[in-house]
Scaffold this motif. Structure first.
Motif, PDB file in Angstrom:
ATOM      1  N   THR A  59      -4.529  -7.664  -7.809  1.00 33.51           N
ATOM      2  CA  THR A  59      -4.008  -6.865  -8.919  1.00 33.51           C
ATOM      3  C   THR A  59      -2.909  -5.894  -8.490  1.00 33.51           C
ATOM      4  O   THR A  59      -2.050  -5.533  -9.306  1.00 33.51           O
ATOM      5  CB  THR A  59      -5.147  -6.077  -9.577  1.00 33.51           C
ATOM      6  N   ASP A  60      -2.942  -5.431  -7.239  1.00 33.89           N
ATOM      7  CA  ASP A  60      -1.914  -4.480  -6.787  1.00 33.89           C
ATOM      8  C   ASP A  60      -0.633  -5.198  -6.381  1.00 33.89           C
ATOM      9  O   ASP A  60       0.453  -4.860  -6.826  1.00 33.89           O
ATOM     10  CB  ASP A  60      -2.440  -3.638  -5.617  1.00 33.89           C
ATOM     11  N   ALA A  61      -0.781  -6.173  -5.508  1.00 31.04           N
ATOM     12  CA  ALA A  61       0.379  -6.919  -5.004  1.00 31.04           C
ATOM     13  C   ALA A  61      -0.142  -8.073  -4.160  1.00 31.04           C
ATOM     14  O   ALA A  61      -1.296  -8.059  -3.731  1.00 31.04           O
ATOM     15  CB  ALA A  61       1.285  -6.018  -4.178  1.00 31.04           C
ATOM     16  N   PRO A  62       0.690  -9.077  -3.891  1.00 30.71           N
ATOM     17  CA  PRO A  62       0.256 -10.164  -3.015  1.00 30.71           C
ATOM     18  C   PRO A  62      -0.138  -9.639  -1.638  1.00 30.71           C
ATOM     19  O   PRO A  62       0.472  -8.681  -1.135  1.00 30.71           O
ATOM     20  CB  PRO A  62       1.496 -11.068  -2.928  1.00 30.71           C
ATOM     21  N   PRO A  63      -1.131 -10.235  -1.008  1.00 34.44           N
ATOM     22  CA  PRO A  63      -1.592  -9.720   0.278  1.00 34.44           C
ATOM     23  C   PRO A  63      -0.754 -10.209   1.450  1.00 34.44           C
ATOM     24  O   PRO A  63      -0.132 -11.267   1.396  1.00 34.44           O
ATOM     25  CB  PRO A  63      -3.012 -10.289   0.376  1.00 34.44           C
ATOM     26  N   PHE A  64      -0.763  -9.423   2.505  1.00 33.84           N
ATOM     27  CA  PHE A  64      -0.309  -9.892   3.806  1.00 33.84           C
ATOM     28  C   PHE A  64      -1.469 -10.653   4.441  1.00 33.84           C
ATOM     29  O   PHE A  64      -2.638 -10.309   4.234  1.00 33.84           O
ATOM     30  CB  PHE A  64       0.045  -8.737   4.739  1.00 33.84           C
ATOM     31  N   LEU A  65      -1.156 -11.632   5.250  1.00 31.39           N
ATOM     32  CA  LEU A  65      -2.145 -12.257   6.132  1.00 31.39           C
ATOM     33  C   LEU A  65      -1.822 -11.790   7.537  1.00 31.39           C
ATOM     34  O   LEU A  65      -0.692 -11.951   8.007  1.00 31.39           O
ATOM     35  CB  LEU A  65      -2.071 -13.787   6.040  1.00 31.39           C
ATOM     36  N   ILE A  66      -2.804 -11.190   8.198  1.00 32.78           N
ATOM     37  CA  ILE A  66      -2.555 -10.621   9.528  1.00 32.78           C
ATOM     38  C   ILE A  66      -3.648 -11.079  10.489  1.00 32.78           C
ATOM     39  O   ILE A  66      -4.799 -11.295  10.091  1.00 32.78           O
ATOM     40  CB  ILE A  66      -2.477  -9.077   9.462  1.00 32.78           C
ATOM     41  N   TRP A  67      -3.265 -11.250  11.746  1.00 34.32           N
ATOM     42  CA  TRP A  67      -4.193 -11.694  12.792  1.00 34.32           C
ATOM     43  C   TRP A  67      -4.033 -10.830  14.022  1.00 34.32           C
ATOM     44  O   TRP A  67      -2.922 -10.416  14.370  1.00 34.32           O
ATOM     45  CB  TRP A  67      -3.915 -13.147  13.173  1.00 34.32           C
ATOM     46  N   ASN A  68      -5.148 -10.536  14.700  1.00 36.88           N
ATOM     47  CA  ASN A  68      -5.094 -10.081  16.081  1.00 36.88           C
ATOM     48  C   ASN A  68      -6.306 -10.629  16.821  1.00 36.88           C
ATOM     49  O   ASN A  68      -7.254 -11.125  16.208  1.00 36.88           O
ATOM     50  CB  ASN A  68      -4.978  -8.548  16.202  1.00 36.88           C
ATOM     51  N   GLN A  69      -6.283 -10.552  18.141  1.00 35.45           N
ATOM     52  CA  GLN A  69      -7.298 -11.231  18.952  1.00 35.45           C
ATOM     53  C   GLN A  69      -8.657 -10.537  18.923  1.00 35.45           C
ATOM     54  O   GLN A  69      -9.627 -11.074  19.469  1.00 35.45           O
ATOM     55  CB  GLN A  69      -6.824 -11.390  20.404  1.00 35.45           C
ATOM     56  N   TYR A  70      -8.746  -9.378  18.288  1.00 35.67           N
ATOM     57  CA  TYR A  70     -10.022  -8.668  18.197  1.00 35.67           C
ATOM     58  C   TYR A  70     -10.646  -8.779  16.804  1.00 35.67           C
ATOM     59  O   TYR A  70     -11.851  -9.022  16.668  1.00 35.67           O
ATOM     60  CB  TYR A  70      -9.837  -7.198  18.569  1.00 35.67           C
ATOM     61  N   TRP A  73      -8.623 -12.957  11.484  1.00 31.97           N
ATOM     62  CA  TRP A  73      -7.756 -13.119  10.312  1.00 31.97           C
ATOM     63  C   TRP A  73      -8.206 -12.201   9.191  1.00 31.97           C
ATOM     64  O   TRP A  73      -9.362 -12.219   8.788  1.00 31.97           O
ATOM     65  CB  TRP A  73      -7.780 -14.565   9.852  1.00 31.97           C
ATOM     66  N   ARG A  74      -7.246 -11.428   8.659  1.00 33.55           N
ATOM     67  CA  ARG A  74      -7.582 -10.477   7.595  1.00 33.55           C
ATOM     68  C   ARG A  74      -6.487 -10.471   6.533  1.00 33.55           C
ATOM     69  O   ARG A  74      -5.334 -10.812   6.799  1.00 33.55           O
ATOM     70  CB  ARG A  74      -7.750  -9.068   8.181  1.00 33.55           C
ATOM     71  N   LEU A  75      -6.887 -10.054   5.349  1.00 28.73           N
ATOM     72  CA  LEU A  75      -5.975  -9.918   4.215  1.00 28.73           C
ATOM     73  C   LEU A  75      -5.790  -8.433   3.922  1.00 28.73           C
ATOM     74  O   LEU A  75      -6.762  -7.690   3.826  1.00 28.73           O
ATOM     75  CB  LEU A  75      -6.557 -10.612   2.980  1.00 28.73           C
ATOM     76  N   ILE A  76      -4.539  -8.014   3.787  1.00 32.11           N
ATOM     77  CA  ILE A  76      -4.235  -6.622   3.478  1.00 32.11           C
ATOM     78  C   ILE A  76      -3.369  -6.606   2.227  1.00 32.11           C
ATOM     79  O   ILE A  76      -2.280  -7.184   2.211  1.00 32.11           O
ATOM     80  CB  ILE A  76      -3.498  -5.930   4.637  1.00 32.11           C
TER      81      ILE A  76
END
Length: 199
Positions: A59-70, A73-76
């Motif tokens: 509802t706010d805006a399309p998400p970023f897809l972000i990754w790190n080794q710890y 995969w996450r959606l922001i």
């Protein structure tokens, strides 16, 4: 693709995910890799094709897809409260296959937040994990060398008196200006040691 000047161990993984996203019809407009001051290797994807994002879910805006080794995969969500959620925890792990990540992301953009494991050809993440462990060990070694040089600089700069001539000092008197110059050199060497080598 935009990367830092020196290759990072997850570059190929992130590129493979970008290719898989394209195969699933959600080619990112931008993606890149980087490493941060905390030693996180990061991959980030954004700017999805028109018509692929469900606005009732996002509802706010399309998400970023972000990754790190710890954290994996996450959606922001861009804008709003910058909500963060894991990408499809039932199907996606830290080193999941590019195809699994892409399928789960394509579904998440369209409002289906749970995909679960998909049928696919075998994916071996061990070479990627080994490359990242080696990179982390190299980073720690650089930090150790830099720390030792900074300690030496502090010792030299705070030496209580000039150092008289002798076989270990090059046969000349080290006055306060000399000590400051050596300390400055040691600090410069520390900064060079902590930085990645030039490609």
């Amino acid at each position: 693709m935009t990367t830092t000047p020196d290759p990072l161990p997850h570059d190929d993984y992130i590129t493979a995910v970008a290719d898989a996203l394209t195969d699933y019809g959600v080619k990112p407009g931008m993606y890149w890799t980087e490493d941060n001051e905390d030693g996180h290797l990061i991959g980030l994807f954004r700017d999805w094709p028109a018509g692929t994002v469900d606005t009732d879910t996002w509802t706010d805006a399309p998400p970023f897809l972000i990754w790190n080794q710890y954290d994996g995969w996450r959606l922001i969500e861009e804008g709003g409260g910058r909500n963060i959620r894991d990408l499809d925890p039932e199907g996606v792990g830290v080193y999941s296959s590019p195809r699994q990540v892409a399928c789960s992301m394509a579904n998440a953009l369209r409002g289906h937040l749970v995909t679960g494991p998909i049928c696919q050809t075998p994916w071996d993440s061990r070479p990627l994990e080994a490359a990242i462990k080696a990179w982390e060990a190299q980073q720690r070694a650089r930090e150790d060398v830099a720390g030792a040089l900074l300690c030496a600089a502090d010792v030299v700069e705070t030496h209580p008196r000039p150092i008289p001539p002798g076989p270990k000092t090059g046969g000349f008197w080290w006055d306060e200006a000399d000590l400051r110059a050596v300390a400055t050199l040691l600090r410069w060497l520390a900064s060079e040691s902590a930085a990645p080598p030039a490609s």
